[in-house]
Design an enzyme around this catalytic site. Sequence first.
Site, short mmCIF file in Angstrom:
data_model
loop_
_atom_site.label_atom_id
_atom_site.label_comp_id
_atom_site.label_asym_id
_atom_site.label_seq_id
_atom_site.Cartn_x
_atom_site.Cartn_y
_atom_site.Cartn_z
N GLU A 32 -16.01 39.36 25.05
CA GLU A 32 -15.62 38.68 23.05
C GLU A 32 -16.55 37.76 22.95
O GLU A 32 -16.94 36.56 23.51
CB GLU A 32 -14.44 37.93 23.14
CG GLU A 32 -13.28 38.78 22.34
CD GLU A 32 -13.19 40.28 22.21
OE1 GLU A 32 -14.45 40.44 21.51
OE2 GLU A 32 -12.21 41.29 22.61
N THR A 34 -19.51 37.99 22.78
CA THR A 34 -21.38 38.29 24.17
C THR A 34 -22.02 38.95 22.52
O THR A 34 -22.96 38.79 23.69
CB THR A 34 -20.51 38.73 25.38
OG1 THR A 34 -19.88 40.00 24.93
CG2 THR A 34 -20.25 37.54 25.28
N GLY A 121 -7.37 43.44 9.38
CA GLY A 121 -6.94 42.33 9.79
C GLY A 121 -6.17 41.44 11.04
O GLY A 121 -5.94 40.64 11.28
N LEU A 124 -9.32 45.05 14.95
CA LEU A 124 -9.32 46.54 15.14
C LEU A 124 -10.42 47.50 14.80
O LEU A 124 -10.33 48.30 14.32
CB LEU A 124 -8.25 47.76 14.98
CG LEU A 124 -6.31 47.25 16.10
CD1 LEU A 124 -5.59 47.87 15.38
CD2 LEU A 124 -7.16 47.15 17.55
N SER A 126 -11.59 47.36 10.86
CA SER A 126 -11.00 48.22 9.77
C SER A 126 -12.77 48.28 9.84
O SER A 126 -13.36 48.98 8.47
CB SER A 126 -9.72 48.03 8.91
OG SER A 126 -10.04 46.15 9.01
N ASP A 170 -19.01 46.14 17.06
CA ASP A 170 -17.83 46.74 16.40
C ASP A 170 -18.84 48.23 16.19
O ASP A 170 -18.09 49.60 15.96
CB ASP A 170 -17.55 46.32 15.35
CG ASP A 170 -16.99 44.75 15.76
OD1 ASP A 170 -16.80 44.86 16.77
OD2 ASP A 170 -16.46 44.29 14.89
C1 GLA Z 1 -16.06 40.62 15.78
C2 GLA Z 1 -17.60 40.97 15.59
C3 GLA Z 1 -18.15 41.15 16.61
C4 GLA Z 1 -17.68 40.84 17.80
C5 GLA Z 1 -16.42 40.56 17.86
C6 GLA Z 1 -16.17 39.58 19.31
O1 GLA Z 1 -14.84 42.00 15.69
O2 GLA Z 1 -17.58 41.95 14.16
O3 GLA Z 1 -19.47 41.46 16.53
O4 GLA Z 1 -18.41 39.31 18.06
O5 GLA Z 1 -15.86 39.79 16.79
O6 GLA Z 1 -16.73 39.91 20.38
#
Ligand code: GLA
Length: 399
Positions: A32, A34, A121, A124, A126, A170
């Site tokens: 997370e 990273t 929110g 996941l 969206s 994401d």
């Molecule tokens: C959000 C961001 C991602 C990532 C995560 C945390 O989802 O869009 O780029 O940084 O938080 O891992």
Amino acid sequence: MIASEIKNYFESNYNSRPLVVKAPGRINLIGEHTDYNLGYVLPASIEKGIYFAVSGNAKAEINIETFLTSPEKITFNLKGKHTAYNAGWGNYFKAIIEILVENNYPLKGMDCVFGGDIPIGSGLSSSAALCCGFLYALSKVCEQHITREDIALIAQKAEHKIGLNCGLMDQYAVLFGKSKNALFLDCRDLSHKYIPVNLKGYSWVLINSKITHNLAVDSEYNKRRISCENIVAKIAEKRSEITSLRDVTMNDLKSIESDVNPTDYKRAHYIIAENQRVLKMIEVLNSGDAIQVGNILLEGHWAMSKEFEITTKELDYLVESGQDLEGIMGSRMMGGGFGGCTINLIKTETVEENLKKILYSYKNQTGINAEVYRLNIDDGVHIVEDVSRKEDFNKKAVK
Ligand code: GLA
């Protein structure tokens, strides 16, 4: 709304047979924050998603209608000049169209109806599904063949325009995910490979704390990024080859401890350890060691809670209450933080009983009815050839 309803609505209101595209949401097993530090992540695309029904029209406008939130329709011109919208989703499309126009992509008029079942929110992704799915559909209608790599970059740019300085996890998960696998992504060179996540006798379950967030408005996300950049800048004063936390070791970090703000120090400490957790997670998934998988989840969660400080008391409570239960191997908050879901690895035979206990005590403690989703890893963005078959799959998969 599910695929067949969206398709039927489109056919009755726009007088043509649409192309139907699914953009999935994503989970993240570990790694997370990273991504923007050019480190490692291990996400996967899921069966919950957004469905887009699209077709070209003979006008110089893009009509978009949504059923994801309350029903709403916006017409965009092809010149990319729009004022901000009240509808959150409208601003994502506004940003995307502006970026495409600035980069001279020839646009065509099209009609688009979308809806789906990703809770908004809730960690996941969206918004990545919204942006990547729309771009993929648009690229088909405009016959632009925008590559998945470019779609990811445009979608990321749209998030930045809206105010979230996110990385690429994401978008890559939504675009490159593969059924039954997690995506091991190296965010420095964007190379990736697939890691099977099937642990025999164990189930992955998501628990939605129902605390929702808007990371783009909540500047805490961007503040975390700035903390990481401050540490890199300090180290780069003496070693200009260092450009991200990916290149920083714990010893490097220790060597500057007395020269930096303690909060920035804590944040960087978390990131360096989190990268190691991703590599370790792959090792223990490959060897099928559910106990170690659970331990890494827990270690990651408490580091996000104490060092990176992006959890909430509700998420901490969900994880803590699971820690005492036989059969729950481990859990952690997932995504950008400040709300959303936990991901849990649970011995399959204890799932029902354990979930009952957690939901009950969560309700007692917070007054909130948490929601549970069984994890089903589905493919990344794709055309839905047989809408009714997908719908059956969805009905089975979503609880
Ligand atoms: C959000 C961001 C991602 C990532 C995560 C945390 O989802 O869009 O780029 O940084 O938080 O891992």
